[in-house]
Structure formats: C-alpha cells, structure tokens
Write an enzyme that holds these catalytic residues in place. Sequence first.
Site, mmCIF file in Angstrom:
data_model
loop_
_atom_site.group_PDB
_atom_site.id
_atom_site.type_symbol
_atom_site.label_atom_id
_atom_site.label_comp_id
_atom_site.label_asym_id
_atom_site.label_seq_id
_atom_site.Cartn_x
_atom_site.Cartn_y
_atom_site.Cartn_z
ATOM 1 N N GLY A 163 5.931 -2.360 3.526
ATOM 2 C CA GLY A 163 5.539 -2.897 4.830
ATOM 3 C C GLY A 163 6.027 -4.319 5.027
ATOM 4 N N GLY B 220 4.806 -7.307 4.370
ATOM 5 C CA GLY B 220 4.698 -8.227 3.236
ATOM 6 C C GLY B 220 5.884 -8.038 2.287
ATOM 7 C CG ASP C 236 -1.705 -0.413 8.349
ATOM 8 O OD1 ASP C 236 -2.487 0.528 8.089
ATOM 9 O OD2 ASP C 236 -1.783 -1.529 7.810
ATOM 10 C CG HIS D 122 -8.318 3.261 -0.300
ATOM 11 N ND1 HIS D 122 -9.369 2.404 -0.101
ATOM 12 C CD2 HIS D 122 -7.213 2.485 -0.453
ATOM 13 C CE1 HIS D 122 -8.923 1.155 -0.148
ATOM 14 N NE2 HIS D 122 -7.629 1.173 -0.358
ATOM 15 C CG LEU D 123 -10.458 9.953 3.426
ATOM 16 C CD1 LEU D 123 -9.689 10.757 4.448
ATOM 17 C CD2 LEU D 123 -11.863 10.486 3.294
ATOM 18 N N GLY E 68 0.836 -1.211 0.000
ATOM 19 C CA GLY E 68 0.000 0.000 0.000
ATOM 20 C C GLY E 68 0.862 1.247 0.000
ATOM 21 N N GLY F 186 -6.370 -0.116 9.279
ATOM 22 C CA GLY F 186 -5.574 -0.873 10.237
ATOM 23 C C GLY F 186 -6.148 -2.282 10.293
ATOM 24 C CB VAL G 290 16.759 6.306 -2.003
ATOM 25 C CG1 VAL G 290 17.525 5.262 -2.805
ATOM 26 C CG2 VAL G 290 16.180 5.681 -0.730
HETATM 27 O O1 F6P Z 1 -1.399 -1.581 4.817
HETATM 28 C C1 F6P Z 1 -1.938 -0.361 4.482
HETATM 29 C C2 F6P Z 1 -3.437 -0.460 4.271
HETATM 30 O O2 F6P Z 1 -3.905 0.838 3.967
HETATM 31 C C3 F6P Z 1 -4.234 -1.077 5.426
HETATM 32 O O3 F6P Z 1 -4.488 -0.162 6.478
HETATM 33 C C4 F6P Z 1 -5.466 -1.514 4.722
HETATM 34 O O4 F6P Z 1 -6.072 -2.578 5.435
HETATM 35 C C5 F6P Z 1 -4.969 -1.986 3.393
HETATM 36 O O5 F6P Z 1 -3.744 -1.307 3.178
HETATM 37 C C6 F6P Z 1 -5.902 -1.716 2.254
HETATM 38 O O6 F6P Z 1 -5.361 -2.243 1.106
HETATM 39 P P1 F6P Z 1 -5.901 -1.982 -0.366
HETATM 40 O O7 F6P Z 1 -5.470 -0.609 -0.788
HETATM 41 O O8 F6P Z 1 -5.279 -3.048 -1.183
HETATM 42 O O9 F6P Z 1 -7.389 -2.053 -0.304
#
Ligand code: F6P
Length: 326
Positions: free
Chosen positions: A105, A107, A131, A256-257, A14, A174, A26
Amino acid sequence: MGKVKKIGVLTSGGDAPGMNAAIRAVVRTATYNGLEVAGIRLGYQGMIDANFQKLESSSVSDIIQRGGTILKTARCEEFKTTEGRAKAYNNLKEAQIDGVVVIGGDGSFTGARIFNEEYDIPFVGIPGTIDNDIYGTDYTIGYDTALNTVVEAVDKIRDTASAHNRMFFVEVMGAEAGFIALYSGIATGAEAILIPETKGESRDIKKLIEQGNTRRKSSNIIIVAEGDEEGGAFAIAEKVKNDFPEYDIRVSVLGHLQRGGSPSAMDRVNASRLGRAAVEALIDDQKSVMVGIFNGEITLVPFRRAVKLHKDVNHNLVELARILSV
Ligand code: F6P
C-alpha cells in the site's frame, strides 16, 4: 530488451487476498522473459536481513487461490532509516538483484520512492491493500474479496437483527478510507454508513432512526468505517443509545477476518494483470512507478503521485445510499 536480469519480489504492509496471485504472475512473467527471480521474505525487513529465496515457475504452483502471502509481510521501521536502506541496497547488490517489485500500500510505496531517489536499483509497485485507497488506480488487490467477505457477514447479521428487532453497528476496516464501508453498505441495504470522507453523519442517523420508527422497520444496520471521525462502532453506538434508550443495540467489529480467505475471481485476474505489467515495466527500464488499472486499462503512476494525492470515494454513491435507505 532492458538491463534487468534478476528481479526481487516482496509483499509489504497489511496482507491482502490476491497477493499470492500477484507473486505468481510476477514469477511466471519473469520466467517467460528469461529473468531470474528472488523472493524477499517479510517485506523490506527481508531486504535488510538478506532473507532471499530463489523462486521458479514451480515455486508458485497452487497458490493463486490462497489468501495471505507465501512471502510473508511486515511493516518495517528500519527501512525508514538511511542505515536500513543502505543495508538493503548492499544486500540487493550482493544478490545481483537489479529490479524489485513491491506489492503493498501507500506506506510501502513511500519507502520505495525514497529508496529510488537514493539508489539506482529500480522499484515498481503493485497496489495491494483491502482498503482500495491508492490514488491512480480504480482498484487495489484484495479489495474485492474483502468487500464480498463483509457483505456475507452483514447479511448474516441482518438475519439475527431482524429476528430480534435490533439495531446493529458493524465496524469494518478502513483507517483512512471508507471504500469498504460505502460499498458494503450499499450492497447490504444498510440504513446508514459512516465514513471518514463525509462529516456529521450522526445527525443523519437520528433522522433515519426516527424515519425507520414510523415505517416500523424490524432491523437497522449501520456500517461504520473504523477511521470515521466520530470514533469506532462502540463509541457511536454509545451516543445513539443515549438518544434512543428504547432500542436494543448491538455492536459487531468484523476485524481481521476481512483480510483473509481465498481471493475472488476479480482479485485473481487483476493481480495477474498487474503482476505481468510490473515485470514488463522493469524490463522497459521504468522506476519509481506503480502499475494500476484505470478505466479497465493498465497505467503507470509515479510513486510520488500515488502516495501524495488523495483518492476520494464517489460522492454520488454516498447520496445513493441515503436515497435508498428511506
Ligand atoms: O491497510 C490495511 C488494513 O487492514 C487497514 O484497513 C487496517 O486499519 C489496518 O490494515 C490494520 O492493521 P494491522 O493488521 O496492523 O492491525
């Protein structure tokens, strides 16, 4: 001086505000040290597809204040396979990239750790996620901006909640961590906060609502982390509605905002520090580590630990939120 001459940089997972500031740091630190830089587009997918672009000092002008990521980002399934990682390695070799900075992050760091067990091109990570859930660093890029975005939104919701004597359930991001929920809840004076790190808070909500009734509170705001075990804001609102049918309840999912917008000063400064530290770690022949900020100082944390160990919220703050909502 170490062996590295040309580094790659990518953003993965994300996006988070401040990733551009990290890319800039960098590129500029590498240039300062006489290294070449290749931007890898679309996360690990860009390694697999050899989607590289030369980055110079001027390529990263005017981006420190921008949200998103100029390199774009993705969650890449193919990099989880041995074939995918083999392709990535061959492409890096061919492009003479001999060190990689991964901004992302846990992952993303899992992929980097596995790659570094298989191949000799060193990877160094920079924690970038709103997060704030990465062990070994007090801070991840994007968290501060996201938190301030949430606080601004909840303050606005409070205005309309008070005007109508309403109860609002506000869902924040989160999936596995309650940092955004806990801190924004304290900062906005929320009546209750539901996070994955604590259990059974819905019992407390009932008590709080009854308490609030006696105090004749004109509004109630309950912040719900999306990963709370009782479900999202809609599910919890439904339960509360059954117990308190007299309440006028609304739900707001911020979504997503929270990931967008210009990074805060804090995110820009920390991203700049971490970007520099990551390049210097590669110059110092480090591999399979994340750079972090711990007690104000730069630290190096093995990917293995950063990914495996759980970063808990401060439970004093959970208690603080409870005390202050009486
Ligand atoms: O890891 C960041 C995050 O914004 C989380 O808080 C949220 O659960 C996830 O990504 C949402 O992911 P996506 O943008 O793939 O819907």
